[in-house]
Motif scaffolding. Sequence first.
Motif, PDB file in Angstrom:
ATOM      1  N   TYR A  10     -12.447  -1.118   8.073  1.00 22.38           N
ATOM      2  CA  TYR A  10     -13.184   0.032   8.587  1.00 22.38           C
ATOM      3  C   TYR A  10     -13.348   1.098   7.519  1.00 22.38           C
ATOM      4  N   VAL A  11     -12.263   1.363   6.776  1.00 22.24           N
ATOM      5  CA  VAL A  11     -12.339   2.410   5.747  1.00 22.24           C
ATOM      6  C   VAL A  11     -13.313   2.006   4.643  1.00 22.24           C
ATOM      7  N   VAL A  12     -13.298   0.736   4.251  1.00 19.99           N
ATOM      8  CA  VAL A  12     -14.226   0.285   3.213  1.00 19.99           C
ATOM      9  C   VAL A  12     -15.661   0.438   3.690  1.00 19.99           C
ATOM     10  N   SER A  13     -15.957  -0.023   4.899  1.00 22.49           N
ATOM     11  CA  SER A  13     -17.344   0.079   5.351  1.00 22.49           C
ATOM     12  C   SER A  13     -17.715   1.541   5.607  1.00 22.49           C
ATOM     13  N   GLY A  14     -16.747   2.315   6.070  1.00 18.20           N
ATOM     14  CA  GLY A  14     -17.011   3.737   6.302  1.00 18.20           C
ATOM     15  C   GLY A  14     -17.321   4.488   5.024  1.00 18.20           C
ATOM     16  N   SER A  15     -16.763   4.002   3.905  1.00 19.97           N
ATOM     17  CA  SER A  15     -16.980   4.704   2.644  1.00 19.97           C
ATOM     18  C   SER A  15     -18.414   4.524   2.148  1.00 19.97           C
ATOM     19  N   PHE A  16     -19.137   3.533   2.715  1.00 16.91           N
ATOM     20  CA  PHE A  16     -20.529   3.314   2.334  1.00 16.91           C
ATOM     21  C   PHE A  16     -21.502   3.837   3.392  1.00 16.91           C
ATOM     22  N   ALA A  17     -20.951   4.461   4.446  1.00 14.37           N
ATOM     23  CA  ALA A  17     -21.808   4.918   5.537  1.00 14.37           C
ATOM     24  C   ALA A  17     -22.207   6.371   5.329  1.00 14.37           C
ATOM     25  N   PRO A  58     -14.043  17.775   1.789  1.00 11.47           N
ATOM     26  CA  PRO A  58     -14.653  16.443   1.764  1.00 11.47           C
ATOM     27  C   PRO A  58     -14.772  15.880   3.186  1.00 11.47           C
ATOM     28  N   GLU A  59     -15.881  15.256   3.468  1.00 12.61           N
ATOM     29  CA  GLU A  59     -16.103  14.698   4.792  1.00 12.61           C
ATOM     30  C   GLU A  59     -15.579  13.274   4.846  1.00 12.61           C
ATOM     31  N   GLN A  60     -15.755  12.662   6.001  1.00  7.62           N
ATOM     32  CA  GLN A  60     -15.196  11.323   6.229  1.00  7.62           C
ATOM     33  C   GLN A  60     -15.597  10.313   5.147  1.00  7.62           C
ATOM     34  N   THR A  61     -16.896  10.257   4.821  1.00  9.39           N
ATOM     35  CA  THR A  61     -17.360   9.279   3.829  1.00  9.39           C
ATOM     36  C   THR A  61     -16.626   9.453   2.517  1.00  9.39           C
ATOM     37  N   VAL A  62     -16.520  10.711   2.081  1.00 15.71           N
ATOM     38  CA  VAL A  62     -15.878  11.007   0.805  1.00 15.71           C
ATOM     39  C   VAL A  62     -14.404  10.630   0.850  1.00 15.71           C
ATOM     40  N   LYS A  63     -13.735  10.996   1.936  1.00 13.92           N
ATOM     41  CA  LYS A  63     -12.316  10.687   2.068  1.00 13.92           C
ATOM     42  C   LYS A  63     -12.081   9.182   2.024  1.00 13.92           C
ATOM     43  N   MET A  64     -12.945   8.457   2.731  1.00 18.23           N
ATOM     44  CA  MET A  64     -12.772   7.003   2.755  1.00 18.23           C
ATOM     45  C   MET A  64     -13.015   6.411   1.379  1.00 18.23           C
ATOM     46  N   ALA A  65     -13.974   6.970   0.652  1.00 17.32           N
ATOM     47  CA  ALA A  65     -14.235   6.480  -0.698  1.00 17.32           C
ATOM     48  C   ALA A  65     -12.993   6.678  -1.580  1.00 17.32           C
ATOM     49  N   VAL A  66     -12.343   7.837  -1.433  1.00 23.68           N
ATOM     50  CA  VAL A  66     -11.127   8.094  -2.223  1.00 23.68           C
ATOM     51  C   VAL A  66     -10.034   7.101  -1.856  1.00 23.68           C
ATOM     52  N   ILE A  67      -9.877   6.838  -0.559  1.00 26.04           N
ATOM     53  CA  ILE A  67      -8.855   5.885  -0.122  1.00 26.04           C
ATOM     54  C   ILE A  67      -9.126   4.508  -0.724  1.00 26.04           C
ATOM     55  N   VAL A  68     -10.401   4.109  -0.725  1.00 27.57           N
ATOM     56  CA  VAL A  68     -10.749   2.808  -1.297  1.00 27.57           C
ATOM     57  C   VAL A  68     -10.372   2.757  -2.773  1.00 27.57           C
ATOM     58  N   ILE A  98       0.855  -1.181   0.000  1.00 30.19           N
ATOM     59  CA  ILE A  98       0.000   0.000   0.000  1.00 30.19           C
ATOM     60  C   ILE A  98       0.897   1.239   0.000  1.00 30.19           C
ATOM     61  N   SER A  99       0.508   2.245  -0.767  1.00 35.58           N
ATOM     62  CA  SER A  99       1.361   3.437  -0.873  1.00 35.58           C
ATOM     63  C   SER A  99       1.391   4.214   0.440  1.00 35.58           C
ATOM     64  N   MET A 100       2.478   4.950   0.617  1.00 33.27           N
ATOM     65  CA  MET A 100       2.628   5.781   1.815  1.00 33.27           C
ATOM     66  C   MET A 100       1.511   6.820   1.891  1.00 33.27           C
ATOM     67  N   VAL A 101       1.054   7.306   0.736  1.00 35.71           N
ATOM     68  CA  VAL A 101      -0.045   8.288   0.741  1.00 35.71           C
ATOM     69  C   VAL A 101      -1.298   7.664   1.352  1.00 35.71           C
ATOM     70  N   ILE A 102      -1.580   6.419   0.967  1.00 34.24           N
ATOM     71  CA  ILE A 102      -2.757   5.738   1.525  1.00 34.24           C
ATOM     72  C   ILE A 102      -2.566   5.516   3.024  1.00 34.24           C
ATOM     73  N   VAL A 103      -1.375   5.088   3.414  1.00 38.82           N
ATOM     74  CA  VAL A 103      -1.114   4.850   4.839  1.00 38.82           C
ATOM     75  C   VAL A 103      -1.338   6.136   5.628  1.00 38.82           C
ATOM     76  N   ALA A 104      -0.761   7.236   5.129  1.00 39.41           N
ATOM     77  CA  ALA A 104      -0.929   8.505   5.822  1.00 39.41           C
ATOM     78  C   ALA A 104      -2.396   8.940   5.799  1.00 39.41           C
ATOM     79  N   SER A 105      -3.081   8.703   4.673  1.00 41.66           N
ATOM     80  CA  SER A 105      -4.495   9.080   4.572  1.00 41.66           C
ATOM     81  C   SER A 105      -5.342   8.309   5.575  1.00 41.66           C
ATOM     82  N   ILE A 106      -5.088   6.998   5.674  1.00 41.49           N
ATOM     83  CA  ILE A 106      -5.841   6.190   6.633  1.00 41.49           C
ATOM     84  C   ILE A 106      -5.572   6.701   8.048  1.00 41.49           C
ATOM     85  N   THR A 107      -4.291   6.999   8.334  1.00 36.03           N
ATOM     86  CA  THR A 107      -3.950   7.556   9.636  1.00 36.03           C
ATOM     87  C   THR A 107      -4.767   8.830   9.903  1.00 36.03           C
ATOM     88  N   TYR A 108      -4.871   9.667   8.886  1.00 36.47           N
ATOM     89  CA  TYR A 108      -5.617  10.921   9.041  1.00 36.47           C
ATOM     90  C   TYR A 108      -7.094  10.678   9.339  1.00 36.47           C
TER      91      TYR A 108
END
Lengths: 317, 294
Positions: free
Chosen positions: B34-41, B256-266, A136-146
């Motif tokens: 958590y991030v995956v499920s959060g992206s649908f919440a 962007p709020e939490q849902t949106v951010k999590m969707a981007v991470i996914v 997983i990229s560092m950007v994703i890791v940092a993003s998840i942390t955020y």
Amino acid sequence: MEHTTMRTGTRKERLSWSAIARRLKKDKWMYILLLPGLLYFLIFKYVPMWGALIAFKNYQPFTGFWGSEWVGFEHFRNFFQNPDFFKLLRNTLLLSLYNLLFFFPAPIVLALLLNEIRISFYKRTIQTLIYVPHFISMVIVASITYVLLTTQGGVVNQFIESRGGTPIDFLADPDWFRPLIILQTIWKECGWGTIIFLAALAGVDVEQYEAAIVDGANRWRQMWHITLPSIRSTIIILLILRMGDVLENGFEQIYLMTNALNREVADVFDTYVYFMGITQGSFSYSTAVGLFKSLVGVVLVFGSNWLAKKFGQSGIY
Amino acid sequence: MNKHYRTVPSTIFDVLNYTLLGLFALVTILPFIYVVSGSFATEAEHTQKAFFLIPETFTLAGYQYIFSSNTLFKSIGVSIYVTVVGTLTNLLFTVTMAYPLARRDLMGRNTVLNLVVFSMLFSGGLIPGYILVRSLGMLDTYWALILPGAISAFNLIVVKNFFQELPAGLEESARIDGCTEIGVLWRIVLPLSKPVLATFGLFYAVGHWNNFFNALLYINDATKWPLQVLLRQMVMLSQISLGDSSNLDPTFVQPPEQTVKMAVIVVGTVPILLVYPFLQKHFAKGVLIGSIKG
């Protein structure tokens, strides 16, 4: 590695020009294939090494490399006399130290524990899961942390609040910076780091354990006297390589986790070179900082290698 | 190691060990789940509940929002382009250089190998590299993301070692049958090296997909940002408490709020998870080929 000995052309007979021409012609296609790669190394690795000489010049983009005047060690002097120097050194070394103390042993312990698992399906499943973050990229890791730690609706602070606690601004609090970096590293690389140890452990002769059991050794003794010694050389090699990176903390991770509020503890040599060079355009000065960092790295690798050999270990050269 | 005395302490250790490792694996993947499920919440659920694993009301609003403009599509396109072209370039350069270097009798081989190894130990540093890329006119072009890292010295040496260990007889007989050197590489060596090429192709590809640093350094034009840079802009720089949203893309002015951010991470993680089974099949091999010689 077989070719790490730094000697060139130990061929017995001196080659005459005509012999060289004959061999070039004979292996013509080989040299044509070699050419793009060789050019790559010369252009993208060796030209910048030459270019690092601007650390001793006053490089200006308009006058270029050749037109810029030589200034000797001025940039190095400025750097060592800069009050920032000690801050950077402290931040860099502390992160490296914490990394060595808390991250370095983690994959070893994890590998030893994994090695004790005998249900192979369970072992494989765990391995599959713990290797994922490495890719997983560092950007994703940092993003998840955020998103997990933010005070604006992050799950960790929500949880703290639901228990009646006061939210902690993990991302901005300087006291949390170093623990966060180390935790991220453990989460991302600890599982992956076990591979090399597990490979070494797989090579241990089962008879040794059988003999130890006959001698009445319990599992703790077996681990201490057989398993651990079998990965000692791997540990030492990794430790030597790690020494070369003492002044490097991984740019991406530090840069991504740095913000206006934690700069005091977050600024390290890696990010300093970027901020001074790219953001502020002090090319020569930041090149001098980078050069200092590279040289210390080389000295440390060779130094620790020498030390390892002195203590009867095999070393990497 | 299957012969342990079934003693009581040994069994206690086993129970503890199995539990501990199970927990560690769980903790490792929990953030993803958590991030995956959060992206649908819904946003309400994020602000009201302390923790959840299955969203009460399922919504696609986050995904609808992030795909509502073509900014995200575009940067996914950039990332795919750089990954595909970059990986092919990597493999081409690595293979063509590793093959001649695998020939022990090649004149000048040791000199070139020493050059390669020295470049692993010492580098000119960030700034001279940047000045080089700039003076080659590659700033704000995708070549800046592809060429400076065209060969990884480590991968090159591993591939070279692999070529060296192929049975020499095969190549010899092909040559006797009138095959040219290029023909031997193409028809004999490469087909035999498929697993190795797959391994390093995947490593290079993941490296390209995940690369943030080079784009940060070389790409200033926001319309050319690969996914990782855009991800950071959306998820991290919109942090209100941290300020600095000045260089956000105009389409994302609304924080962007939490849902949106999590969707981007996914969106940024899924491609890696899709190739993960292939990675897993090959990576141990790749790491181990490297360490045998090391």
